[in-house]
Write a protein that holds these residues in place. Sequence first.
Motif, PDB file in Angstrom:
ATOM      1  N   SER A   1       0.857  -1.189   0.000  1.00  0.00           N
ATOM      2  CA  SER A   1       0.000   0.000   0.000  1.00  0.00           C
ATOM      3  C   SER A   1       0.888   1.232   0.000  1.00  0.00           C
ATOM      4  O   SER A   1       1.632   1.453   0.947  1.00  0.00           O
ATOM      5  CB  SER A   1      -0.894  -0.021   1.246  1.00  0.00           C
ATOM      6  OG  SER A   1      -1.763   1.085   1.253  1.00  0.00           O
TER       7      SER A   1
ATOM      8  N   GLN B   1      -4.564   3.222   1.498  1.00  0.00           N
ATOM      9  CA  GLN B   1      -5.942   2.746   1.319  1.00  0.00           C
ATOM     10  C   GLN B   1      -6.013   1.218   1.234  1.00  0.00           C
ATOM     11  O   GLN B   1      -6.921   0.601   1.785  1.00  0.00           O
ATOM     12  CB  GLN B   1      -6.570   3.384   0.057  1.00  0.00           C
ATOM     13  CG  GLN B   1      -8.063   3.123  -0.093  1.00  0.00           C
ATOM     14  CD  GLN B   1      -8.894   3.787   1.000  1.00  0.00           C
ATOM     15  OE1 GLN B   1      -8.413   4.671   1.713  1.00  0.00           O
ATOM     16  NE2 GLN B   1     -10.137   3.383   1.148  1.00  0.00           N
ATOM     17  N   THR B   2      -5.024   0.607   0.593  1.00  0.00           N
ATOM     18  CA  THR B   2      -5.029  -0.866   0.495  1.00  0.00           C
ATOM     19  C   THR B   2      -4.853  -1.480   1.880  1.00  0.00           C
ATOM     20  O   THR B   2      -5.477  -2.500   2.205  1.00  0.00           O
ATOM     21  CB  THR B   2      -3.918  -1.339  -0.471  1.00  0.00           C
ATOM     22  OG1 THR B   2      -4.091  -0.651  -1.711  1.00  0.00           O
ATOM     23  CG2 THR B   2      -3.970  -2.833  -0.711  1.00  0.00           C
TER      24      THR B   2
ATOM     25  N   VAL C   1      -2.876   0.173  -7.811  1.00  0.00           N
ATOM     26  CA  VAL C   1      -2.373   0.547  -9.133  1.00  0.00           C
ATOM     27  C   VAL C   1      -1.797   1.958  -9.082  1.00  0.00           C
ATOM     28  O   VAL C   1      -2.455   2.904  -8.643  1.00  0.00           O
ATOM     29  CB  VAL C   1      -3.507   0.487 -10.182  1.00  0.00           C
ATOM     30  CG1 VAL C   1      -2.990   0.905 -11.552  1.00  0.00           C
ATOM     31  CG2 VAL C   1      -4.104  -0.913 -10.236  1.00  0.00           C
TER      32      VAL C   1
ATOM     33  N   ALA D   1      -8.993   5.409  -3.203  1.00  0.00           N
ATOM     34  CA  ALA D   1      -9.270   6.742  -2.643  1.00  0.00           C
ATOM     35  C   ALA D   1      -8.275   7.768  -3.174  1.00  0.00           C
ATOM     36  O   ALA D   1      -7.171   7.411  -3.585  1.00  0.00           O
ATOM     37  CB  ALA D   1      -9.159   6.673  -1.120  1.00  0.00           C
TER      38      ALA D   1
END
Length: 186
Positions: free
Chosen positions: A21, A25-26, A69, A138
């Motif tokens: 991350s 957010q991940t 990504v 996000a």
Amino acid sequence: MQRLSETGQAAPRRILISYASTDGQTRKICRFAAEQLIAQGRSVEMLPVGDAAEIALAAFDAAILAGSVHLGRLQPELSDFCAEHAGTLNRMPTLLLVVSLAAAGSDPAERAELDRIADRFTSAAGWRPDRVEHIAGAFRFSAYGPLRRLAMRWIAWHKGQRVARGQDREYTDWAGLAALLKGWPG
Ligand SMILES: Cc1cc2nc3c(=O)[nH]c(=O)nc-3n(C[C@H](O)[C@H](O)[C@H](O)COP(=O)(O)O)c2cc1C
């Protein structure tokens, strides 16, 4: 005593969640996933992929790998982990969570590109996840430096999103994620 799932099958007990991350957010998504699975009675170990290199993966019954990504690709450290452990991962139920902003929209070209990003990632690693899910991420302006902030304001503008200066905005569908995990891995 072994837990049984709703289908009467033995439910995987020990689940690894490992993630990369860049802006957080991940990690938040994985923490939520861990809470959901623990609430189902699973035992979960969650750790950043950089800390998972030496892990005894075969001791787990199933694994979730997650990354985000950035400029069209997932984090290289996630790729390294999946390549190194592809043999073991291919012998257990696995789920890849791909976090992006494109997943928040419904543009078919962007969705197709997300599928290509996931395919390139898994092919390069030699890993065949049972399931790949695209999760909306996000805008986290509070976590960006000046250059990334500028790049993301451009992406937001390009996508027709109105994002106030410095404002974080979350697109993750938490209810959808909970529903996805309810039956996983079946
Ligand atoms: C520099 C940068 C590049 C990004 N590139 C993409 C991209 O190519 N495609 C996309 O859908 N999202 C892109 N995003 C959005 C991220 O995938 C999204 O913000 C995600 O929530 C980040 O997850 P993380 O906080 O776990 O790193 C980009 C974000 C940043 C900051």
